[in-house]
Design a protein around this motif. Sequence first.
Motif, PDB file in Angstrom:
ATOM      1  N   ASP A  47     -14.377   0.752  -3.680  1.00 51.09           N
ATOM      2  CA  ASP A  47     -13.413   0.310  -4.686  1.00 51.09           C
ATOM      3  C   ASP A  47     -12.044   0.971  -4.564  1.00 51.09           C
ATOM      4  O   ASP A  47     -11.173   0.752  -5.406  1.00 51.09           O
ATOM      5  CB  ASP A  47     -13.968   0.544  -6.095  1.00 51.09           C
ATOM      6  CG  ASP A  47     -14.317   2.006  -6.358  1.00 51.09           C
ATOM      7  OD1 ASP A  47     -14.118   2.847  -5.457  1.00 51.09           O
ATOM      8  OD2 ASP A  47     -14.784   2.297  -7.472  1.00 51.09           O
ATOM      9  N   ARG A  48     -11.839   1.783  -3.504  1.00 53.25           N
ATOM     10  CA  ARG A  48     -10.547   2.473  -3.377  1.00 53.25           C
ATOM     11  C   ARG A  48      -9.823   2.192  -2.069  1.00 53.25           C
ATOM     12  O   ARG A  48      -8.595   2.156  -2.031  1.00 53.25           O
ATOM     13  CB  ARG A  48     -10.747   3.991  -3.505  1.00 53.25           C
ATOM     14  CG  ARG A  48     -11.186   4.458  -4.873  1.00 53.25           C
ATOM     15  CD  ARG A  48     -11.155   5.974  -4.980  1.00 53.25           C
ATOM     16  NE  ARG A  48     -12.095   6.616  -4.060  1.00 53.25           N
ATOM     17  CZ  ARG A  48     -11.746   7.295  -2.968  1.00 53.25           C
ATOM     18  NH1 ARG A  48     -10.480   7.403  -2.620  1.00 53.25           N
ATOM     19  NH2 ARG A  48     -12.676   7.854  -2.203  1.00 53.25           N
ATOM     20  N   ILE A  49     -10.565   2.036  -0.968  1.00 53.50           N
ATOM     21  CA  ILE A  49      -9.952   1.938   0.360  1.00 53.50           C
ATOM     22  C   ILE A  49     -10.276   0.582   0.977  1.00 53.50           C
ATOM     23  O   ILE A  49     -11.450   0.223   1.097  1.00 53.50           O
ATOM     24  CB  ILE A  49     -10.443   3.061   1.296  1.00 53.50           C
ATOM     25  CG1 ILE A  49     -10.150   4.437   0.683  1.00 53.50           C
ATOM     26  CG2 ILE A  49      -9.767   2.935   2.664  1.00 53.50           C
ATOM     27  CD1 ILE A  49     -10.753   5.589   1.478  1.00 53.50           C
TER      28      ILE A  49
ATOM     29  N   PRO B 277       0.834  -1.199   0.000  1.00 46.84           N
ATOM     30  CA  PRO B 277       0.000   0.000   0.000  1.00 46.84           C
ATOM     31  C   PRO B 277       0.872   1.253   0.000  1.00 46.84           C
ATOM     32  O   PRO B 277       2.018   1.232   0.430  1.00 46.84           O
ATOM     33  CB  PRO B 277      -0.801  -0.132   1.295  1.00 46.84           C
ATOM     34  CG  PRO B 277      -0.011  -1.056   2.157  1.00 46.84           C
ATOM     35  CD  PRO B 277       0.666  -2.002   1.216  1.00 46.84           C
ATOM     36  N   ARG B 278       0.321   2.353  -0.498  1.00 51.48           N
ATOM     37  CA  ARG B 278       1.066   3.615  -0.520  1.00 51.48           C
ATOM     38  C   ARG B 278       0.972   4.330   0.817  1.00 51.48           C
ATOM     39  O   ARG B 278       1.952   4.824   1.345  1.00 51.48           O
ATOM     40  CB  ARG B 278       0.527   4.514  -1.631  1.00 51.48           C
ATOM     41  CG  ARG B 278       0.725   3.977  -3.042  1.00 51.48           C
ATOM     42  CD  ARG B 278      -0.048   4.807  -4.045  1.00 51.48           C
ATOM     43  NE  ARG B 278      -1.485   4.813  -3.754  1.00 51.48           N
ATOM     44  CZ  ARG B 278      -2.219   5.908  -3.601  1.00 51.48           C
ATOM     45  NH1 ARG B 278      -1.675   7.093  -3.695  1.00 51.48           N
ATOM     46  NH2 ARG B 278      -3.522   5.817  -3.346  1.00 51.48           N
TER      47      ARG B 278
ATOM     48  N   GLY C 210     -13.801  -3.344   0.916  1.00 56.45           N
ATOM     49  CA  GLY C 210     -12.804  -2.753   0.044  1.00 56.45           C
ATOM     50  C   GLY C 210     -12.600  -3.522  -1.230  1.00 56.45           C
ATOM     51  O   GLY C 210     -13.247  -4.545  -1.475  1.00 56.45           O
TER      52      GLY C 210
ATOM     53  N   ASP D 161      -4.863   4.070   1.169  1.00 58.20           N
ATOM     54  CA  ASP D 161      -5.544   2.974   0.494  1.00 58.20           C
ATOM     55  C   ASP D 161      -5.819   1.825   1.447  1.00 58.20           C
ATOM     56  O   ASP D 161      -6.495   0.863   1.095  1.00 58.20           O
ATOM     57  CB  ASP D 161      -4.787   2.477  -0.739  1.00 58.20           C
ATOM     58  CG  ASP D 161      -3.292   2.387  -0.544  1.00 58.20           C
ATOM     59  OD1 ASP D 161      -2.829   2.533   0.597  1.00 58.20           O
ATOM     60  OD2 ASP D 161      -2.582   2.173  -1.527  1.00 58.20           O
ATOM     61  N   VAL D 162      -5.332   1.932   2.693  1.00 56.46           N
ATOM     62  CA  VAL D 162      -5.609   0.941   3.728  1.00 56.46           C
ATOM     63  C   VAL D 162      -5.957   1.677   5.022  1.00 56.46           C
ATOM     64  O   VAL D 162      -5.240   2.600   5.426  1.00 56.46           O
ATOM     65  CB  VAL D 162      -4.386   0.025   3.970  1.00 56.46           C
ATOM     66  CG1 VAL D 162      -4.554  -0.790   5.244  1.00 56.46           C
ATOM     67  CG2 VAL D 162      -4.161  -0.895   2.785  1.00 56.46           C
TER      68      VAL D 162
ATOM     69  N   ALA E 161      -7.305  -5.776  -2.245  1.00 58.68           N
ATOM     70  CA  ALA E 161      -6.817  -5.243  -0.972  1.00 58.68           C
ATOM     71  C   ALA E 161      -6.042  -6.296  -0.180  1.00 58.68           C
ATOM     72  O   ALA E 161      -5.064  -5.982   0.488  1.00 58.68           O
ATOM     73  CB  ALA E 161      -7.973  -4.709  -0.133  1.00 58.68           C
TER      74      ALA E 161
ATOM     75  N   GLU F 177      -5.178  10.483   2.366  1.00 61.14           N
ATOM     76  CA  GLU F 177      -5.550   9.682   1.196  1.00 61.14           C
ATOM     77  C   GLU F 177      -4.990   8.256   1.275  1.00 61.14           C
ATOM     78  O   GLU F 177      -4.252   7.809   0.393  1.00 61.14           O
ATOM     79  CB  GLU F 177      -5.069  10.351  -0.101  1.00 61.14           C
ATOM     80  CG  GLU F 177      -5.722  11.687  -0.370  1.00 61.14           C
ATOM     81  CD  GLU F 177      -5.302  12.275  -1.711  1.00 61.14           C
ATOM     82  OE1 GLU F 177      -4.141  12.072  -2.111  1.00 61.14           O
ATOM     83  OE2 GLU F 177      -6.138  12.919  -2.345  1.00 61.14           O
TER      84      GLU F 177
ATOM     85  N   THR G  31      -2.626  -6.489  -1.441  1.00 62.03           N
ATOM     86  CA  THR G  31      -1.895  -5.264  -1.110  1.00 62.03           C
ATOM     87  C   THR G  31      -1.322  -5.332   0.287  1.00 62.03           C
ATOM     88  O   THR G  31      -0.140  -5.085   0.505  1.00 62.03           O
ATOM     89  CB  THR G  31      -2.829  -4.043  -1.235  1.00 62.03           C
ATOM     90  OG1 THR G  31      -3.282  -3.956  -2.577  1.00 62.03           O
ATOM     91  CG2 THR G  31      -2.113  -2.769  -0.866  1.00 62.03           C
TER      92      THR G  31
ATOM     93  N   ASP H 137     -15.429   6.590   0.329  1.00 67.15           N
ATOM     94  CA  ASP H 137     -15.356   5.554  -0.708  1.00 67.15           C
ATOM     95  C   ASP H 137     -16.671   4.780  -0.724  1.00 67.15           C
ATOM     96  O   ASP H 137     -16.728   3.603  -0.370  1.00 67.15           O
ATOM     97  CB  ASP H 137     -14.168   4.623  -0.405  1.00 67.15           C
ATOM     98  CG  ASP H 137     -13.985   3.540  -1.466  1.00 67.15           C
ATOM     99  OD1 ASP H 137     -14.493   3.712  -2.592  1.00 67.15           O
ATOM    100  OD2 ASP H 137     -13.349   2.518  -1.150  1.00 67.15           O
TER     101      ASP H 137
END
Length: 289
Positions: free
Chosen positions: A174-176, A4-5, A276, A139-140, A280, A137, A283, A170
């Motif tokens: 579909d994003r987090i 994850p970022r 999510g 993602d997790v 995920a 922002e 990720t 979200d």
Amino acid sequence: MSAPRRMVLVHAHPDDETITCGGLMARAVEAGVGVTLVTCTLGEQGEVIPPSLQALEGSPDLAAHRAGELDQACAALGVTDHRLLGGRGRWHDSGMVATGEGIRAAAPADLGEGAFSRRADVDLQVAQLVEILTEVEPDVVVSYDATGGYGHPDHVRAHEIAGGAVEKLDPLGDRIGLWATAAAHDEVEAGLTALGRRAWLPLPVPPVADLPTVPDATVTVRVALGPARVRKLAALRAHATQIRVFDDGREPPAFALSNDLAQPVLAAEHFVLLRGPGGAAATLGALSA
């Protein structure tokens, strides 16, 4: 798999983050993932273990002391972005009562103004967390399941606001990736069995039925800690008012809270995907690669 970022962890009190996610955070930092820890209260109702510090129990000085412990734990894990939900002193520990069913808790009958788990404040708390998530922002997002792990009302509220904030940002899911910490039953049981053979351990070992675990098959991702467990142990030691650590070099190390029951510090941490995108799991699992 790609790591994850950015990751946000939402925890109720100082020490919760290390017990459940210390290894994950250390591994994420090592992998270059942005880690933001959100702590919702400073654990003002916490019991204090060391006799030398017991004057802090019930004292207005306990919050500041536990904030200092949290700073030390974050330093041990390499976490540099730490937030207090709503700012320092906005929400305080609700306290808990024992249910008499193993290590499980429930909400006290009376909650004062500012108690984190008061029903009237949930929308404001969601908004405060949305503000942080909008900035970071991620993602997790990691918190607890609907039971709060073991029923503590502040853990339950942390789950509620984490889910509420993620859903607002979200809505399509579909994003987090929203994750809950977990303890895999069979791995916990094996750790307890190993601790039970340690004659030198000065505390009793509870039966696995007394601990809040989940069936191993329901765990989405097992994050192996590897060398990061050393950093987790250091962070556990930093929470000296709340935790005792026992480590003689044999497997597994152990920790105990104020209930004086020895629990294993496992070689992995476990997480369940609550909501999510389909990727995920891969990720988060990349942090074990």
